[in-house]
Design a protein around this motif. Structure first.
Motif, PDB file in Angstrom:
ATOM      1  N   SER A   1     -21.928   4.920  -3.465  1.00 12.92           N
ATOM      2  CA  SER A   1     -22.498   4.593  -4.770  1.00 12.92           C
ATOM      3  C   SER A   1     -23.525   3.472  -4.681  1.00 12.92           C
ATOM      4  CB  SER A   1     -21.392   4.223  -5.760  1.00 12.92           C
ATOM      5  OG  SER A   1     -20.672   3.085  -5.319  1.00 12.92           O
TER       6      SER A   1
ATOM      7  N   TYR B   1     -27.092   4.460  -6.821  1.00 10.89           N
ATOM      8  CA  TYR B   1     -26.993   3.887  -8.172  1.00 10.89           C
ATOM      9  C   TYR B   1     -28.153   4.284  -9.077  1.00 10.89           C
ATOM     10  CZ  TYR B   1     -30.578   0.383  -7.041  1.00 10.89           C
ATOM     11  OH  TYR B   1     -31.754  -0.243  -6.697  1.00 10.89           O
TER      12      TYR B   1
ATOM     13  N   CYS C   1     -19.579   2.831 -11.227  1.00 11.48           N
ATOM     14  CA  CYS C   1     -20.885   2.277 -10.901  1.00 11.48           C
ATOM     15  C   CYS C   1     -21.764   2.360 -12.150  1.00 11.48           C
ATOM     16  CB  CYS C   1     -21.517   3.046  -9.747  1.00 11.48           C
ATOM     17  SG  CYS C   1     -23.128   2.410  -9.252  1.00 11.48           S
TER      18      CYS C   1
END
Length: 226
Positions: free
Chosen positions: A7, A11, A210
């Motif tokens: 992640s 992102y 996230c």
């Protein structure tokens, strides 16, 4: 899998991409996947993990960069201006770096010990170095970032607290994020952070979720005790 979570690098994905993405082994660790492959008789169960920068393969990073960025060698100087060596090009070094400087054992008024990169003087093409890995200039709390993106399409609030990773696999750092104009953010950590470097991604988390992130571009308080 906390050891393989991607992640930090993903992102910038939004819902347009994620709604079509499937992560079929997302709930398994790499060791568990290898065990399933072993039980199924797959020869890849013991395949060596890939390392390095995935899109350039297993190769030395400096020679790769040399193919695209012309080297501009220059001086390595201390904060007092003493020349202690030469660098091959500022793009080959990062803040806090110790290895590869080639100035170990240089004595003088700054003292002995291992040398570390503290800063880059782009205007003069000078790499600023000092002995000791805990120099105050390597630590900061407040950083501005650019190009902020949010997986949900927008930030959770104009200002909010969350966890942040300034580099891959770093333990969560508690921060306060303030949204600014033009896709910019101000990130203030509760604890001073070591060697936050312009160009690094700052990725925000709410637990396992996230939220998004931004690219650090200006460290505001390096060397300050606040």
């Amino acid at each position: 899998d906390g050891n393989k979570d991607q992640s930090y690098f993903l992102y910038m994905l939004g819902q347009k991409a994620l709604e079509k993405a499937v992560f079929p082994v997302g709930g398994l660790t790499k060791a568990q996947v290898r065990e399933i492959a072993r039980d199924a008789g797959l020869t890849t169960c013991a395949k060596k993990d890939s390392t390095g920068v995935c899109f350039i393969g297993e190769r030395r990073f400096k020679p790769f960069l040399e193919q695209f960025l012309p080297a501009q060698p220059g001086e390595m100087q201390t904060l007092s201006g003493r020349v202690v060596g030469r660098h091959d090009g500022l793009m080959y070094y990062t803040l806090g770096q110790r290895r590869g400087l080639g100035i170990g054992g240089v004595a003088g008024e700054e003292g002995g010990g291992r040398w570390f990169v503290l800063a880059k003087d782009m205007a003069r093409n000078v790499l600023i170095v000092e002995p000791g890995g805990d120099h105050p200039l390597l630590y900061s709390r407040s950083v501005e970032g650019e190009g902020a993106t949010w997986i949900a399409g927008e930030p959770p609030a104009h200002a909010f607290d969350c966890a942040c990773k300034y580099r891959y696999r770093q333990p969560d750092q508690q921060v306060h994020v303030e949204i600014q104009e033009g896709g910019r953010v101000l990130v203030t950590a509760k604890e001073r952070q070591r060697a936050v470097t312009p160009g690094q991604s700052m990725v925000f988390y709410d637990g396992d979720v996230c939220l998004g992130g931004a690219v650090a571009d200006r460290v505001l308080d390096a060397g300050q005790e606040a």
